[in-house]
Design a protein around this motif. Sequence first.
Motif, PDB file in Angstrom:
ATOM      1  N   UNK A 157     -12.272  -2.031   3.996  1.00 10.01           N
ATOM      2  CA  UNK A 157     -12.372  -0.984   3.720  1.00 10.01           C
ATOM      3  C   UNK A 157     -12.011  -1.087   2.295  1.00 10.01           C
ATOM      4  N   UNK A 158     -12.351  -1.011   0.946  1.00  8.23           N
ATOM      5  CA  UNK A 158     -12.410  -1.263  -0.502  1.00  8.23           C
ATOM      6  C   UNK A 158     -11.442   0.226  -0.916  1.00  8.23           C
ATOM      7  N   UNK A 159     -11.881   1.087  -0.774  1.00 12.00           N
ATOM      8  CA  UNK A 159     -10.878   2.101  -0.295  1.00 12.00           C
ATOM      9  C   UNK A 159      -9.707   2.067   0.085  1.00 12.00           C
ATOM     10  N   UNK A 160      -9.257   1.550   1.391  1.00  6.66           N
ATOM     11  CA  UNK A 160      -8.094   1.701   2.541  1.00  6.66           C
ATOM     12  C   UNK A 160      -7.177   0.907   1.419  1.00  6.66           C
ATOM     13  N   UNK A 161      -7.998  -0.320   1.190  1.00  8.57           N
ATOM     14  CA  UNK A 161      -7.411  -1.482  -0.302  1.00  8.57           C
ATOM     15  C   UNK A 161      -6.540  -1.073  -1.008  1.00  8.57           C
ATOM     16  N   UNK A 162      -7.504   0.267  -1.983  1.00  2.84           N
ATOM     17  CA  UNK A 162      -7.182   0.679  -2.482  1.00  2.84           C
ATOM     18  C   UNK A 162      -5.297   1.255  -2.889  1.00  2.84           C
ATOM     19  N   UNK A 163      -5.703   2.058  -1.602  1.00  2.00           N
ATOM     20  CA  UNK A 163      -4.623   2.563  -1.660  1.00  2.00           C
ATOM     21  C   UNK A 163      -3.551   2.169  -1.251  1.00  2.00           C
ATOM     22  N   UNK A 164      -3.691   1.433  -0.498  1.00  2.00           N
ATOM     23  CA  UNK A 164      -2.805   0.393   0.487  1.00  2.00           C
ATOM     24  C   UNK A 164      -1.414  -0.002  -0.962  1.00  2.00           C
ATOM     25  N   UNK A 165      -2.396  -0.644  -1.997  1.00  2.00           N
ATOM     26  CA  UNK A 165      -2.579  -1.771  -3.168  1.00  2.00           C
ATOM     27  C   UNK A 165      -1.429  -0.817  -4.239  1.00  2.00           C
ATOM     28  N   UNK A 166      -1.555   0.782  -4.405  1.00  2.00           N
ATOM     29  CA  UNK A 166      -0.756   2.085  -4.901  1.00  2.00           C
ATOM     30  C   UNK A 166       0.705   1.655  -4.329  1.00  2.00           C
ATOM     31  N   UNK A 167       0.409   2.342  -2.958  1.00  2.00           N
ATOM     32  CA  UNK A 167       1.106   2.989  -2.515  1.00  2.00           C
ATOM     33  C   UNK A 167       2.800   1.899  -2.053  1.00  2.00           C
ATOM     34  N   UNK A 168       2.326   0.310  -1.750  1.00  2.00           N
ATOM     35  CA  UNK A 168       2.967  -0.840  -1.789  1.00  2.00           C
ATOM     36  C   UNK A 168       3.422  -1.282  -3.482  1.00  2.00           C
ATOM     37  N   UNK A 169       3.056  -0.162  -4.275  1.00  2.00           N
ATOM     38  CA  UNK A 169       3.471  -1.531  -5.401  1.00  2.00           C
ATOM     39  C   UNK A 169       4.338  -1.577  -5.862  1.00  2.00           C
ATOM     40  N   UNK A 170       5.254  -2.684  -6.911  1.00  2.00           N
ATOM     41  CA  UNK A 170       6.931  -3.177  -6.304  1.00  2.00           C
ATOM     42  C   UNK A 170       7.214  -4.043  -5.186  1.00  2.00           C
ATOM     43  N   UNK A 171       6.228  -4.285  -4.346  1.00  2.00           N
ATOM     44  CA  UNK A 171       7.069  -4.560  -2.737  1.00  2.00           C
ATOM     45  C   UNK A 171       5.942  -5.696  -2.850  1.00  2.00           C
TER      46      UNK A 171
END
Length: 464
Positions: free
Chosen positions: A381-395
Motif C-alpha cells: 500500500x502506497x498510503x500505508x508506506x507513506x504513513x509508516x515512513x513519516x511515523x518512523x522518521x529518524x529511526x
Amino acid sequence: MPDVASRAYGSPVKYDRPVRELLAECVATLPQPFTTEQVLRWFRSHYPDIARGTIATQMAGLTSGNRPHRHLASYPPLLDRVGHGLYQRASQDAGKDAAVRNTDGERAPRASRELVQANVQDGTVARVVLIGCVRSKHGEAAPAKDLYTSRLFAKRRRFAEASGVRWYILSGRLGLLRPDEVIAPYELALGAMSARYRAAWGAFVVAQLAEVEHLAGLTVEIHAGDVYIDALRGLLEAAGANVVDPVDATSFGATLAWYDRAWNATPAEPPSATQAVNTNAVDGEAVAQLVATLRNPACAEPVSVLLARTRRALAVPGMYSWWVDDVGAHDLSQGLGYEVATGLIYAGQAGATRWPSGRPSTNTLWGRLVGMHLGSSAELSTFRLTLASILQSGTHDGIDETALTAWMTAHLSVIAVPISDADAIDMLETAVLAELNPPLNLAKRPPTPLRRRLNELRTQARAC
C-alpha cells in the motif's frame, strides 16, 4: 514505530504510575463522551511532561476493537470509540474483547455494540448542531437565522448549514429556536443571568429539544460559549445524549479561525457519500460532485465504522479520501518536519480500468481500504508506506505493522464513493486530485517541500 509509537508501548513511568493508569484516571473523570483533545488537555493540566505521542499511542492501544501492541495486549480496553475523535469509557464487556483478541493475536470480530451505543444508523451518527446566539441583532423582527448579525454568528450558521444535519439556535431568552422561526429583537445575555435562571433555562432547552429529537444516543454538537454548554451538558447526558464541544480555541480570533478552517474543507451543499457517481464521461459535473463529497468532513466515517460494514457494500470501484484527527496531524507534522493540518490528507482510487491495455481491474474500494491500507504490509500500500515512513522518521527500526494499524484506527477516518464507470476513474482521479491537492499524495501532484521530504522518508523506509 519510533517517537510517536514505539517508546509508548511499554506504558512508561514518568510519574508515580505508568501512563496507562494515568489514562484510566483521566477517562474515569471526564464527562462522556469526550474528545481526544479533552484527554490531551487533562494530561496538560495534570501531567504536562508526558508527550502527546505517548498519550495517543496509549489511547490507540487501549481502545476496544483495536489490535494493540504486545505490551498492551494483556490489559483490558479503557475506551470505546463512538465517532471521529470521540470516545467513551469502555463498556463492561470490553474486557471480553481483549480476551478474545489476546488468544490468537488477531482482532476479535466487531459486533454492532459500539455502533448501537453511538446511535449509528447506516454508518452515520445521529447528530444535531446547536449554535449560540449573540448580542448583535437587527432592529426588526426576522427569522432567527437572520436576526443575529455578528461575524461569529455568521460563521456558526455557515458551519451548521453545511453540516447536512438538523440545527437549532440557542437563545438566552427564548430557549431553542428553529432557524426559520420569526422572533423580535431582545436584550438579554445568558452569562449575565443568575445561576437559578441558567439552570431553569437549561432544563427548558432540553425539554424543547426532546420534543423534536430522540435524545437517547443523539450526538448534540454545541457551538456556543461555555455558559451555554455548562447549562446543558449535564441535563443532556442524563437524558442519554452525547455532548460534543468541538471548538477548542482560547480567543475570539482563534474561534473565528476554527470556523474558517472548517469551511475551507466543507462544501455548502455536499452530496451523499453513499450515492454512486454515475458517469460515462469526465465532465465538470461529475468532478464537482466527487470533489464536494470527498472533501466533506460530515461524510467521513471512523475506521471502526468502515470495518463494521459488510464487504459487499464496498465491493465496487470508486474513489476515497483519508482524514486525520488533531493528534494524528500533530504526529505527522512532527515526523515530516512540515505542518500537516487536521482534515483531508490523502485521496485515491480503486478499480480503474488499466490503460493503455484496457484490461479491467479486479480491485474494489473494500480491497483497497481494508485489505491494503488497513492490511498487514506497507509493501502492498502506497498510503500505508507513506504513513509508516513519516511515523518512523529518524529511526532504523523498520516498520511495526501492528502499531501502524493501531495508529490508523485511532486517528483516521475515510470517505468512500462508488463510481459506476471504471473506464473514467483514472481521468476522474486526475481532475479530483487537482482540486483537492491532498498533502500526502505524490503521484499526479506537483512537488512541494513537504512532498520532497516525504519522498526522502519513503526511500529511507524502503531501505530498512
